[in-house]
Design a protein around this motif. Sequence first.
Motif, PDB file in Angstrom:
ATOM      1  N   VAL A  39     -10.144   3.743   0.363  1.00  0.00           N
ATOM      2  CA  VAL A  39      -8.933   2.967   0.076  1.00  0.00           C
ATOM      3  C   VAL A  39      -9.308   1.624  -0.546  1.00  0.00           C
ATOM      4  CG1 VAL A  39      -7.600   4.081   1.893  1.00  0.00           C
ATOM      5  CG2 VAL A  39      -8.811   1.986   2.405  1.00  0.00           C
ATOM      6  N   TYR A  40      -8.481   1.182  -1.486  1.00  0.00           N
ATOM      7  CA  TYR A  40      -8.671  -0.102  -2.158  1.00  0.00           C
ATOM      8  C   TYR A  40      -7.310  -0.743  -2.372  1.00  0.00           C
ATOM      9  CZ  TYR A  40     -13.310   1.631  -3.334  1.00  0.00           C
ATOM     10  OH  TYR A  40     -14.584   2.119  -3.262  1.00  0.00           O
ATOM     11  N   ARG A  41      -7.260  -2.041  -2.197  1.00  0.00           N
ATOM     12  CA  ARG A  41      -6.038  -2.773  -2.532  1.00  0.00           C
ATOM     13  C   ARG A  41      -6.036  -3.031  -4.033  1.00  0.00           C
ATOM     14  NH1 ARG A  41      -6.908  -6.659   2.490  1.00  0.00           N
ATOM     15  NH2 ARG A  41      -5.530  -5.628   3.964  1.00  0.00           N
ATOM     16  N   ALA A  42      -4.949  -2.685  -4.682  1.00  0.00           N
ATOM     17  CA  ALA A  42      -4.844  -2.959  -6.121  1.00  0.00           C
ATOM     18  C   ALA A  42      -4.691  -4.460  -6.364  1.00  0.00           C
ATOM     19  CB  ALA A  42      -3.668  -2.190  -6.716  1.00  0.00           C
ATOM     20  N   PHE A  43      -3.998  -5.140  -5.449  1.00  0.00           N
ATOM     21  CA  PHE A  43      -3.798  -6.584  -5.533  1.00  0.00           C
ATOM     22  C   PHE A  43      -4.215  -7.174  -4.185  1.00  0.00           C
ATOM     23  CE2 PHE A  43      -0.660  -4.488  -8.232  1.00  0.00           C
ATOM     24  CZ  PHE A  43      -0.987  -5.030  -9.463  1.00  0.00           C
ATOM     25  N   SER A  44      -5.499  -7.448  -4.031  1.00  0.00           N
ATOM     26  CA  SER A  44      -6.098  -7.794  -2.744  1.00  0.00           C
ATOM     27  C   SER A  44      -5.470  -8.982  -2.048  1.00  0.00           C
ATOM     28  CB  SER A  44      -7.584  -8.093  -2.914  1.00  0.00           C
ATOM     29  OG  SER A  44      -8.226  -7.052  -3.546  1.00  0.00           O
ATOM     30  N   PHE A  45      -5.090 -10.005  -2.773  1.00  0.00           N
ATOM     31  CA  PHE A  45      -4.602 -11.221  -2.148  1.00  0.00           C
ATOM     32  C   PHE A  45      -3.080 -11.293  -2.079  1.00  0.00           C
ATOM     33  CE2 PHE A  45      -8.762 -12.345  -3.935  1.00  0.00           C
ATOM     34  CZ  PHE A  45      -9.403 -12.663  -2.752  1.00  0.00           C
ATOM     35  N   ARG A  46      -2.422 -10.829  -3.095  1.00  0.00           N
ATOM     36  CA  ARG A  46      -0.965 -10.987  -3.159  1.00  0.00           C
ATOM     37  C   ARG A  46      -0.212  -9.928  -2.360  1.00  0.00           C
ATOM     38  NH1 ARG A  46       2.416 -14.117  -6.889  1.00  0.00           N
ATOM     39  NH2 ARG A  46       4.493 -13.349  -6.523  1.00  0.00           N
ATOM     40  N   TYR A  47      -0.618  -8.666  -2.491  1.00  0.00           N
ATOM     41  CA  TYR A  47       0.080  -7.572  -1.820  1.00  0.00           C
ATOM     42  C   TYR A  47      -0.906  -6.848  -0.912  1.00  0.00           C
ATOM     43  CZ  TYR A  47       3.429  -8.401  -5.577  1.00  0.00           C
ATOM     44  OH  TYR A  47       4.311  -8.982  -6.444  1.00  0.00           O
ATOM     45  N   THR A  48      -1.082  -7.365   0.289  1.00  0.00           N
ATOM     46  CA  THR A  48      -2.112  -6.814   1.179  1.00  0.00           C
ATOM     47  C   THR A  48      -1.716  -5.482   1.796  1.00  0.00           C
ATOM     48  OG1 THR A  48      -1.255  -8.115   3.015  1.00  0.00           O
ATOM     49  CG2 THR A  48      -3.053  -9.085   1.722  1.00  0.00           C
ATOM     50  N   SER A  49      -0.446  -5.190   1.863  1.00  0.00           N
ATOM     51  CA  SER A  49      -0.020  -3.911   2.441  1.00  0.00           C
ATOM     52  C   SER A  49       0.754  -3.057   1.434  1.00  0.00           C
ATOM     53  CB  SER A  49       0.826  -4.153   3.689  1.00  0.00           C
ATOM     54  OG  SER A  49       2.020  -4.817   3.344  1.00  0.00           O
ATOM     55  N   GLU A  50       0.670  -3.406   0.175  1.00  0.00           N
ATOM     56  CA  GLU A  50       1.348  -2.650  -0.878  1.00  0.00           C
ATOM     57  C   GLU A  50       0.341  -2.280  -1.964  1.00  0.00           C
ATOM     58  OE1 GLU A  50       5.203  -4.386  -2.134  1.00  0.00           O
ATOM     59  OE2 GLU A  50       4.738  -5.920  -0.622  1.00  0.00           O
ATOM     60  N   TYR A  51       0.674  -1.258  -2.713  1.00  0.00           N
ATOM     61  CA  TYR A  51      -0.148  -0.788  -3.842  1.00  0.00           C
ATOM     62  C   TYR A  51      -1.580  -0.499  -3.396  1.00  0.00           C
ATOM     63  CZ  TYR A  51       3.894  -2.669  -6.229  1.00  0.00           C
ATOM     64  OH  TYR A  51       5.176  -2.948  -6.600  1.00  0.00           O
ATOM     65  N   ILE A  52      -1.720   0.449  -2.487  1.00  0.00           N
ATOM     66  CA  ILE A  52      -3.017   0.833  -1.947  1.00  0.00           C
ATOM     67  C   ILE A  52      -3.505   2.071  -2.693  1.00  0.00           C
ATOM     68  CG2 ILE A  52      -4.309   1.423   0.128  1.00  0.00           C
ATOM     69  CD1 ILE A  52      -2.912  -1.359   0.183  1.00  0.00           C
ATOM     70  N   SER A  53      -4.642   1.949  -3.330  1.00  0.00           N
ATOM     71  CA  SER A  53      -5.235   3.051  -4.087  1.00  0.00           C
ATOM     72  C   SER A  53      -5.971   3.990  -3.129  1.00  0.00           C
ATOM     73  CB  SER A  53      -6.210   2.498  -5.126  1.00  0.00           C
ATOM     74  OG  SER A  53      -6.909   3.550  -5.758  1.00  0.00           O
ATOM     75  N   ILE A  54      -5.671   5.276  -3.201  1.00  0.00           N
ATOM     76  CA  ILE A  54      -6.331   6.303  -2.387  1.00  0.00           C
ATOM     77  C   ILE A  54      -7.256   7.079  -3.322  1.00  0.00           C
ATOM     78  CG2 ILE A  54      -6.006   8.264  -0.848  1.00  0.00           C
ATOM     79  CD1 ILE A  54      -4.723   5.632   0.136  1.00  0.00           C
ATOM     80  N   ARG A  55      -8.541   7.156  -2.946  1.00  0.00           N
ATOM     81  CA  ARG A  55      -9.537   7.803  -3.812  1.00  0.00           C
ATOM     82  C   ARG A  55     -10.369   8.801  -3.021  1.00  0.00           C
ATOM     83  NH1 ARG A  55     -11.578   2.623  -7.394  1.00  0.00           N
ATOM     84  NH2 ARG A  55      -9.503   1.776  -7.671  1.00  0.00           N
ATOM     85  N   ASP A  56     -10.913   9.772  -3.741  1.00  0.00           N
ATOM     86  CA  ASP A  56     -11.833  10.716  -3.097  1.00  0.00           C
ATOM     87  C   ASP A  56     -13.225  10.093  -3.033  1.00  0.00           C
ATOM     88  OD1 ASP A  56     -12.899  10.966  -5.665  1.00  0.00           O
ATOM     89  OD2 ASP A  56     -12.088  12.963  -6.006  1.00  0.00           O
ATOM     90  N   VAL A  57     -14.196  10.818  -2.460  1.00  0.00           N
ATOM     91  CA  VAL A  57     -15.542  10.247  -2.284  1.00  0.00           C
ATOM     92  C   VAL A  57     -16.257  10.017  -3.614  1.00  0.00           C
ATOM     93  CG1 VAL A  57     -15.902  11.039   0.063  1.00  0.00           C
ATOM     94  CG2 VAL A  57     -16.506  12.535  -1.826  1.00  0.00           C
ATOM     95  N   LYS A  58     -15.809  10.657  -4.672  1.00  0.00           N
ATOM     96  CA  LYS A  58     -16.394  10.429  -6.001  1.00  0.00           C
ATOM     97  C   LYS A  58     -15.832   9.172  -6.654  1.00  0.00           C
ATOM     98  CE  LYS A  58     -16.779  15.377  -6.786  1.00  0.00           C
ATOM     99  NZ  LYS A  58     -16.190  16.501  -7.512  1.00  0.00           N
ATOM    100  N   GLY A  59     -14.809   8.594  -6.019  1.00  0.00           N
ATOM    101  CA  GLY A  59     -14.206   7.381  -6.567  1.00  0.00           C
ATOM    102  C   GLY A  59     -13.044   7.649  -7.496  1.00  0.00           C
TER     103      GLY A  59
END
Length: 172
Positions: A39-59
């Motif tokens: 999991v990665y935040r698309a907007f780490s500082f502004r939207y900490t609980s929104e726009y969360i990128s879900i990725r497989d182990v290959k990225g």
Amino acid sequence: MADTYDIRIFSPDDVFFSRGPGGVFQGVVDGKPYDELLVYRAFSFRYTSEYISIRDVKGEELGIVRDIAGLFEESARELEKELLFRYFLPRVTRVDSVKSKSDLWLWELQTHLGATRMAMRNLQRTSAISRRRQDHSDGSKRQTLRDCRLARARRPQPQAAGRSALVRYGSR
């Protein structure tokens, strides 16, 4: 085949997140089980609980969770826990001391996890030099350079002496 630049926004019914053996973040995305997800935040500082990128182990990105609050309870809880692991950041509760040593600031802090120390490069010391042009009683014009430590240096006008002429003297 989907376009490389397509962004897929997941609905709560599209994803289910849980913990596997050893606490590995896993889930089911579009009916397909994944033993490990990133999991990665698309907007780490502004939207900490929104726009969360879900990725497989290959990225490779599988899609984006628009808002954690819109997920089912267990999925939301596990996703929030995974974000806390990925974006671990101690919260400062008190500053005990700040000292300057060479070109570093040394901080002693209390965080919600306990005491810690931190060193930061002093960027201001190297960039905050002020220049003042002064007319002196002997008729010469010189520039006085003052750095953050209040040390002074005199430099005659370039015409009177070479550009490298620099005389250092103590502060007044």
